[in-house]
Design a protein around this motif. Structure first.
Motif, PDB file in Angstrom:
ATOM      1  N   LEU A  16       0.829  -1.205   0.000  1.00 33.02           N
ATOM      2  CA  LEU A  16       0.000   0.000   0.000  1.00 33.02           C
ATOM      3  C   LEU A  16       0.866   1.258   0.000  1.00 33.02           C
ATOM      4  O   LEU A  16       0.555   2.232  -0.698  1.00 33.02           O
ATOM      5  CB  LEU A  16      -0.931  -0.006   1.212  1.00 33.02           C
ATOM      6  CG  LEU A  16      -1.869   1.199   1.350  1.00 33.02           C
ATOM      7  CD1 LEU A  16      -2.786   1.320   0.131  1.00 33.02           C
ATOM      8  CD2 LEU A  16      -2.697   1.087   2.626  1.00 33.02           C
ATOM      9  N   GLY A  20      -0.012   2.892  -3.479  1.00 32.80           N
ATOM     10  CA  GLY A  20      -0.839   4.078  -3.296  1.00 32.80           C
ATOM     11  C   GLY A  20      -2.289   3.841  -2.970  1.00 32.80           C
ATOM     12  O   GLY A  20      -2.906   4.674  -2.309  1.00 32.80           O
ATOM     13  N   THR A  21      -2.874   2.753  -3.462  1.00 35.55           N
ATOM     14  CA  THR A  21      -4.297   2.501  -3.213  1.00 35.55           C
ATOM     15  C   THR A  21      -4.522   1.029  -2.891  1.00 35.55           C
ATOM     16  O   THR A  21      -3.776   0.156  -3.342  1.00 35.55           O
ATOM     17  CB  THR A  21      -5.178   2.874  -4.420  1.00 35.55           C
ATOM     18  OG1 THR A  21      -4.900   1.971  -5.498  1.00 35.55           O
ATOM     19  CG2 THR A  21      -4.940   4.312  -4.866  1.00 35.55           C
ATOM     20  N   THR A  23      -6.999  -0.624  -4.032  1.00 33.76           N
ATOM     21  CA  THR A  23      -7.379  -1.233  -5.314  1.00 33.76           C
ATOM     22  C   THR A  23      -6.153  -1.739  -6.061  1.00 33.76           C
ATOM     23  O   THR A  23      -6.149  -2.855  -6.601  1.00 33.76           O
ATOM     24  CB  THR A  23      -8.140  -0.219  -6.176  1.00 33.76           C
ATOM     25  OG1 THR A  23      -9.331   0.186  -5.490  1.00 33.76           O
ATOM     26  CG2 THR A  23      -8.510  -0.810  -7.526  1.00 33.76           C
ATOM     27  N   HIS A  33     -10.679  -6.293  -3.142  1.00 32.79           N
ATOM     28  CA  HIS A  33     -10.494  -5.056  -2.384  1.00 32.79           C
ATOM     29  C   HIS A  33     -10.860  -5.284  -0.916  1.00 32.79           C
ATOM     30  O   HIS A  33     -10.145  -4.860   0.004  1.00 32.79           O
ATOM     31  CB  HIS A  33     -11.358  -3.953  -3.006  1.00 32.79           C
ATOM     32  CG  HIS A  33     -11.153  -2.592  -2.396  1.00 32.79           C
ATOM     33  ND1 HIS A  33     -11.657  -2.249  -1.157  1.00 32.79           N
ATOM     34  CD2 HIS A  33     -10.524  -1.485  -2.870  1.00 32.79           C
ATOM     35  CE1 HIS A  33     -11.334  -1.002  -0.887  1.00 32.79           C
ATOM     36  NE2 HIS A  33     -10.642  -0.515  -1.908  1.00 32.79           N
ATOM     37  N   SER A  37      -8.548  -4.898   2.583  1.00 35.27           N
ATOM     38  CA  SER A  37      -9.001  -4.015   3.658  1.00 35.27           C
ATOM     39  C   SER A  37      -9.140  -4.788   4.967  1.00 35.27           C
ATOM     40  O   SER A  37      -8.744  -4.310   6.037  1.00 35.27           O
ATOM     41  CB  SER A  37     -10.344  -3.377   3.286  1.00 35.27           C
ATOM     42  OG  SER A  37     -10.204  -2.523   2.183  1.00 35.27           O
ATOM     43  N   ASP A  55      -7.829   9.735   3.466  1.00 35.97           N
ATOM     44  CA  ASP A  55      -7.208  10.802   2.677  1.00 35.97           C
ATOM     45  C   ASP A  55      -8.108  11.041   1.479  1.00 35.97           C
ATOM     46  O   ASP A  55      -7.869  10.522   0.395  1.00 35.97           O
ATOM     47  CB  ASP A  55      -5.801  10.398   2.244  1.00 35.97           C
ATOM     48  CG  ASP A  55      -5.091  11.501   1.472  1.00 35.97           C
ATOM     49  OD1 ASP A  55      -5.524  12.669   1.568  1.00 35.97           O
ATOM     50  OD2 ASP A  55      -4.109  11.187   0.761  1.00 35.97           O
ATOM     51  N   ARG A  57     -10.968  10.154  -0.733  1.00 41.75           N
ATOM     52  CA  ARG A  57     -11.627   8.873  -1.001  1.00 41.75           C
ATOM     53  C   ARG A  57     -10.651   7.709  -0.897  1.00 41.75           C
ATOM     54  O   ARG A  57     -11.019   6.566  -1.162  1.00 41.75           O
ATOM     55  CB  ARG A  57     -12.272   8.907  -2.392  1.00 41.75           C
ATOM     56  CG  ARG A  57     -13.291  10.047  -2.548  1.00 41.75           C
ATOM     57  CD  ARG A  57     -13.869  10.113  -3.943  1.00 41.75           C
ATOM     58  NE  ARG A  57     -14.719   8.973  -4.242  1.00 41.75           N
ATOM     59  CZ  ARG A  57     -15.377   8.817  -5.386  1.00 41.75           C
ATOM     60  NH1 ARG A  57     -15.262   9.740  -6.342  1.00 41.75           N
ATOM     61  NH2 ARG A  57     -16.140   7.750  -5.590  1.00 41.75           N
ATOM     62  N   ARG A  58      -9.414   7.994  -0.515  1.00 47.60           N
ATOM     63  CA  ARG A  58      -8.387   6.966  -0.392  1.00 47.60           C
ATOM     64  C   ARG A  58      -7.950   6.862   1.069  1.00 47.60           C
ATOM     65  O   ARG A  58      -8.539   7.478   1.959  1.00 47.60           O
ATOM     66  CB  ARG A  58      -7.201   7.309  -1.300  1.00 47.60           C
ATOM     67  CG  ARG A  58      -7.607   7.468  -2.752  1.00 47.60           C
ATOM     68  CD  ARG A  58      -6.540   8.128  -3.591  1.00 47.60           C
ATOM     69  NE  ARG A  58      -5.325   7.321  -3.698  1.00 47.60           N
ATOM     70  CZ  ARG A  58      -4.311   7.637  -4.486  1.00 47.60           C
ATOM     71  NH1 ARG A  58      -4.360   8.737  -5.235  1.00 47.60           N
ATOM     72  NH2 ARG A  58      -3.240   6.876  -4.538  1.00 47.60           N
ATOM     73  N   VAL A  59      -6.894   6.111   1.326  1.00 46.09           N
ATOM     74  CA  VAL A  59      -6.288   6.045   2.654  1.00 46.09           C
ATOM     75  C   VAL A  59      -4.795   6.276   2.512  1.00 46.09           C
ATOM     76  O   VAL A  59      -4.222   6.110   1.432  1.00 46.09           O
ATOM     77  CB  VAL A  59      -6.535   4.673   3.336  1.00 46.09           C
ATOM     78  CG1 VAL A  59      -8.004   4.483   3.631  1.00 46.09           C
ATOM     79  CG2 VAL A  59      -5.982   3.535   2.489  1.00 46.09           C
ATOM     80  N   ARG A  60      -4.194   6.681   3.604  1.00 51.14           N
ATOM     81  CA  ARG A  60      -2.746   6.845   3.634  1.00 51.14           C
ATOM     82  C   ARG A  60      -2.221   6.306   4.956  1.00 51.14           C
ATOM     83  O   ARG A  60      -2.974   6.111   5.912  1.00 51.14           O
ATOM     84  CB  ARG A  60      -2.357   8.312   3.487  1.00 51.14           C
ATOM     85  CG  ARG A  60      -2.815   9.190   4.631  1.00 51.14           C
ATOM     86  CD  ARG A  60      -2.500  10.645   4.374  1.00 51.14           C
ATOM     87  NE  ARG A  60      -3.037  11.505   5.419  1.00 51.14           N
ATOM     88  CZ  ARG A  60      -3.089  12.834   5.326  1.00 51.14           C
ATOM     89  NH1 ARG A  60      -2.672  13.437   4.222  1.00 51.14           N
ATOM     90  NH2 ARG A  60      -3.581  13.543   6.322  1.00 51.14           N
TER      91      ARG A  60
END
Length: 314
Positions: A16, A20-21, A23, A33, A37, A55, A57-60
């Protein structure tokens, strides 16, 4: 109190970080997906730490997540070294080996590399991909590639990462290229002679374009870039046809002598060809076989270039 670390889930967190995502991680790891998660949520529960945060619609990764990934990188480097040691102990160079690089290296060096590896290590199946430099280095870190050959231009920093080991394979001269006799540009011998000329360069925003514009600015002008292409053979053809001036690398002349006129640039007229591998893999037999073949190909290329550039103005 000792914590339980699950290597599989730690790898997902590292993926990740680099992809980056969720997905992208799911696609690369052939998971859904929701499965990715769920596994990351389990990792947070096991460690009692918040590793991800929203972040948009995404996560970081959180600060704790970043700290953990740095340790995961060190663990994976040790595992890479263990794999290399086991392969050396087995004494066999075999399996699939994936190389990513850019156009001029594919044309000038890779045919010799592939031929040498096919003869010396017939059990090593080499896969070759023409890849964008950033994508290639990202792919290297997530095991999409085993070796990346990239370029770094004079005056630009080498991209450093604790997860990657890098060495310079070859210094490739870059020269001012003008059309053969008969063109209005053919008598130019210095970059400053071409302040009013049309130029062909790589697309804006690329390291090659930044370097080329810096050379022109040092000569006192901003270049009129009429033609853009990432393809050096397109640049050569435009120069040969009298349409533009360009900066061309010596690796173009491995197979044939130039018909354009070439002139040396100042001390910063070069790019370094860089070999990158994952940290801990540089002594793996397959990596050593590939890098040895690359060094030999560079030496062959130097000899051919010297012969083909004989008689060019200096």
């Amino acid at each position: 109190m000792a914590r339980h670390f699950d290597l599989h889930r730690l790898r997902l967190l590292r993926e990740l970080k680099h992809r980056g995502t969720i997905t992208a991680v799911a696609a690369a790891m052939s998971f859904s997906h929701s499965a990715v998660s769920q596994q990351l949520s389990v990792l947070e529960t096991e460690l009692g730490a918040k590793l991800l945060e929203p972040d948009g619609r995404r996560v970081r990764l959180t600060v704790q997540g970043e700290v953990l990934v740095r340790h995961v990188e060190a663990i994976l480097e040790q595992l890479n070294q263990a794999d290399a040691d086991l392969a050396r102990a087995a004494g066999d160079v075999a399996g699939t080996f994936r190389i990513a690089t850019f156009q001029t290296v594919i044309v000038a060096l890779m045919p010799s590399v592939l031929a040498a590896l096919r003869v010396d290590h017939p059990r090593l199946a080499v896969e070759l991909e023409h890849a964008d430099p950033d994508a290639a280095l990202s792919g290297l870190q997530v095991r999409g590639f085993d070796l990346v050959v990239d370029e770094v231009f004079a005056g630009q920093p080498l991209a450093r990462s604790a997860a990657v080991e890098q060495t310079v394979l070859h210094r490739d001269s870059l020269r001012l290229a003008v059309p053969p006799p008969g063109s209005a540009l053919s008598d130019a011998e210095r970059v400053s002679d071409l302040a009013d000329a049309d130029w062909t360069m790589e697309p804006a925003g690329t390291p090659a374009r930044e370097w080329a514009e810096r050379i022109c600015q040092a000569a006192g002008f901003r270049p009129n870039v009429r033609f853009e292409s990432p393809d050096m053979f397109v640049h050569e053809r435009l120069v040969r046809g009298g349409h533009a001036a360009a900066f061309l690398p010596d690796l173009l002349w491995v197979e044939t002598a130039p018909t354009v006129r070439l002139h040396r640039l100042p001390d910063n007229g070069y790019r370094d060809i860089i070999c990158s591998v994952r940290a801990g893999t540089s002594h793996h037999p397959a990596v050593r076989a590939a890098t040895s073949a690359l060094h030999a190909a560079c030496e062959e290329a130097d000899d051919a270039i010297t012969a083909h550039l004989a008689g060019q103005p200096r």
